[in-house]
Design an enzyme around this catalytic site. Structure first.
Site, PDB file in Angstrom:
ATOM      1  N   CYS A  71     -27.017  -3.504  -6.458  1.00  0.00           N
ATOM      2  CA  CYS A  71     -28.107  -4.025  -5.996  1.00  0.00           C
ATOM      3  C   CYS A  71     -27.990  -4.392  -4.528  1.00  0.00           C
ATOM      4  O   CYS A  71     -28.123  -5.589  -4.239  1.00  0.00           O
ATOM      5  CB  CYS A  71     -29.121  -4.999  -6.627  1.00  0.00           C
ATOM      6  SG  CYS A  71     -30.806  -4.911  -6.028  1.00  0.00           S
ATOM      7  N   GLU A  72     -27.051  -3.582  -3.878  1.00  0.00           N
ATOM      8  CA  GLU A  72     -26.851  -3.860  -2.330  1.00  0.00           C
ATOM      9  C   GLU A  72     -26.786  -2.636  -1.512  1.00  0.00           C
ATOM     10  O   GLU A  72     -26.428  -1.479  -2.062  1.00  0.00           O
ATOM     11  CB  GLU A  72     -25.313  -4.354  -2.395  1.00  0.00           C
ATOM     12  CG  GLU A  72     -25.313  -5.666  -2.890  1.00  0.00           C
ATOM     13  CD  GLU A  72     -25.673  -6.898  -2.046  1.00  0.00           C
ATOM     14  OE1 GLU A  72     -26.095  -6.638  -0.935  1.00  0.00           O
ATOM     15  OE2 GLU A  72     -25.824  -8.005  -2.545  1.00  0.00           O
ATOM     16  N   ARG A  79       0.770  -1.200  -0.044  1.00  0.00           N
ATOM     17  CA  ARG A  79      -0.196   0.049  -0.113  1.00  0.00           C
ATOM     18  C   ARG A  79       0.894   1.101   0.034  1.00  0.00           C
ATOM     19  O   ARG A  79       0.596   2.450  -0.683  1.00  0.00           O
ATOM     20  CB  ARG A  79      -0.781   0.033   1.209  1.00  0.00           C
ATOM     21  CG  ARG A  79      -1.897   0.984   1.148  1.00  0.00           C
ATOM     22  CD  ARG A  79      -2.625   1.221   2.794  1.00  0.00           C
ATOM     23  NE  ARG A  79      -2.981  -0.238   3.202  1.00  0.00           N
ATOM     24  CZ  ARG A  79      -4.091  -0.638   3.194  1.00  0.00           C
ATOM     25  NH1 ARG A  79      -4.874  -0.085   2.789  1.00  0.00           N
ATOM     26  NH2 ARG A  79      -4.364  -2.004   3.621  1.00  0.00           N
ATOM     27  N   ARG A 112     -13.298  -1.544  -0.585  1.00  0.00           N
ATOM     28  CA  ARG A 112     -12.848  -1.012   0.557  1.00  0.00           C
ATOM     29  C   ARG A 112     -14.042  -0.389   1.517  1.00  0.00           C
ATOM     30  O   ARG A 112     -14.162  -0.833   2.623  1.00  0.00           O
ATOM     31  CB  ARG A 112     -11.672  -0.233   0.604  1.00  0.00           C
ATOM     32  CG  ARG A 112     -10.506  -0.985  -0.044  1.00  0.00           C
ATOM     33  CD  ARG A 112      -9.119  -0.265  -0.030  1.00  0.00           C
ATOM     34  NE  ARG A 112      -8.727  -0.244   1.302  1.00  0.00           N
ATOM     35  CZ  ARG A 112      -8.886   0.806   2.274  1.00  0.00           C
ATOM     36  NH1 ARG A 112      -9.412   1.916   2.055  1.00  0.00           N
ATOM     37  NH2 ARG A 112      -8.355   0.734   3.488  1.00  0.00           N
TER      38      ARG A 112
END
Length: 430
Positions: free
Chosen positions: A358-359, A292, A328
């Protein structure tokens, strides 16, 4: 960069991402132009930012014996890997697929460490054929498998045991890897017995000690809690006649997403070598596995506002990127800075920025003050790490293109998937 939302911009003062003539640029390329030419969602990386992040490690190392193995699970695009290979990086891999990517990018297999709890025999064979530097073994069962595969090939596998020191990294529980309840590594209390087993197996050569306690660390003190336990173990191994050549401290240095002040590679390395000198272990070579911190703030994700929806409880900016492009926030409740590519004048409104999946978990940013119209392009910051590598085709959505900017030029380093790509390889029953 001048703030244009309620977030403190991560890219403030960053020469690689800046506003010029009222438009956000990556190096010398206007991001509104990229969005118009290539469409959105779109990942955009800065080559200069990658080089600068690498240089922070190179400068910190100086002449000290350190190998930096890029933790490529953060971003495995071939162009990113090629850039780090050119700069002299090794690679930390966790699958046979990642090994194939390293080799395709021209990486040096003798600088590859192979981590991960579930290495399969075919992956071990491929890694032995390639000539990787070391396997970071994570269980006694794996030691037996490594030895058996190596013997079947007439070889010996160089191994380091990943030791779990039971140290709290003080990070998100999903990315904490050094506690005894985590699946990773061999418990520090069992490590000496595991090393004795490794030394007894004919297909293995013991070369190192490995540890990785977690990701997005903004305090280096947990490293040293772990380091002291590892140095104690190395003393025990030496007394048992098991010689150690290298110490692998893993990765985990954090980046700034909001107001974090992450430690520098130099701050970490200076203290590590002080401790090695004090403990009489200055002969050890050191391996680091940053991911990262090398790529996180070298990229943004561009997305276009499709609709503005004003409801009683919340206002929503519905964009064309979604949780399949940036997982994330849904997975970790993670915060990413958000900036308009071409800021508008006017009184800002507080929006939740959400995608079309669709969440209910499909959100990218919450409660951000923005002045928006449909068609505006937004840039989600800190999208160089764990964005494209965690992307999916959920809801039969194509994965976005990736672009590398180099000065005034840009290069498409991964084409946007098509719907035909998603259907290829599937079949129906007769």
């Amino acid at each position: 960069m001048t703030p244009h939302s309620s977030s403190r911009p991560i890219l403030a003062g960053d020469p690689h991402f800046h506003y010029q003539n009222g438009v956000l640029h990556a190096e010398g390329v206007a991001l509104d132009t990229l969005a118009a030419q290539l469409g959105t969602p779109l990942y955009v990386y800065s080559r200069a930012a990658l080089r600068q992040a690498w240089q922070s490690y190179s400068d910190a190392i100086g002449s000290r014996p350190v190998l930096v193995c890029y933790g490529m699970k953060a971003n495995s695009n071939l162009a990113v890997l090629k850039e780090f290979a050119r700069l002299g990086a090794g690679f930390d891999i966790v699958s046979g697929g990642e090994l194939k990517r390293v080799l395709a990018a021209g990486g040096d297999p003798s600088k590859v460490v192979f981590s991960g709890v579930g290495k399969q025999p075919w992956e071990i064979r491929d890694a032995l054929l390639a000539g990787v530097k070391c396997f970071n073994a994570e269980s006694q069962a794996e030691l037996h498998c490594l030895s058996d595969v190596a013997l079947s090939m007439g070889r010996r596998a160089r191994v380091s045991l990943r030791v779990n020191p039971d140290v709290d990294a003080h990070t998100h529980p999903y990315i904490s890897t050094g506690l005894k309840e985590n699946k990773f590594g061999i418990a520090i209390e069992s490590a000496l017995d595991a090393y004795r087993l490794a030394a007894s197996l004919p297909g293995l050569e013991v070369v190192g000690v490995d540890c990785h306690i977690g990701s997005q660390l903004t305090d280096i003190s947990p490293y040293f809690d772990a380091l002291e336990k590892l140095l104690d173990l190395i003393e025990q191994l030496d007394a048992a006649g098991i010689s150690i050549q290298h110490l692998d401290l893993g990765g985990g240095l954090g980046i700034r997403y909001t107001d974090e002040i992450p430690p520098s590679p130099k701050a970490l390395l200076d203290r590590v070598f002080d401790r090695l000198q004090a403990r009489g272990m200055a002969h050890l070579h050191l391996i680091l596995e940053p991911g990262r911190s090398l790529v996180g703030n070298a990229g943004v994700l561009l997305t276009t506002v499709q609709y503005l929806k004003h409801a009683e409880a919340r206002n929503f900016a519905i964009v064309d990127a979604a949780m399949n492009d940036l997982l994330r926030p849904a997975l970790y409740d993670a915060y990413h800075g958000l900036q308009p590519v071409s800021p508008r004048d006017g009184t800002p409104t507080e929006y939740d920025v959400v995608g079309p999946i669709c969440e209910s978990a499909d959100w990218l940013a919450r409660q951000r003050k923005l002045t928006l119209q449909a068609g505006d392009v937004l840039a989600l910051e800190s999208a160089g790490a764990y964005a494209m590598t965690m992307a999916s085709n959920y809801n039969t959505r194509t994965r976005a293109a990736e672009v590398m900017v180099d000065g005034q030029r840009h290069y498409v380093v991964r084409e946007r998937e098509t719907l035909d790509d998603l259907l290829r390889g599937e079949s129906t029953l007769p």
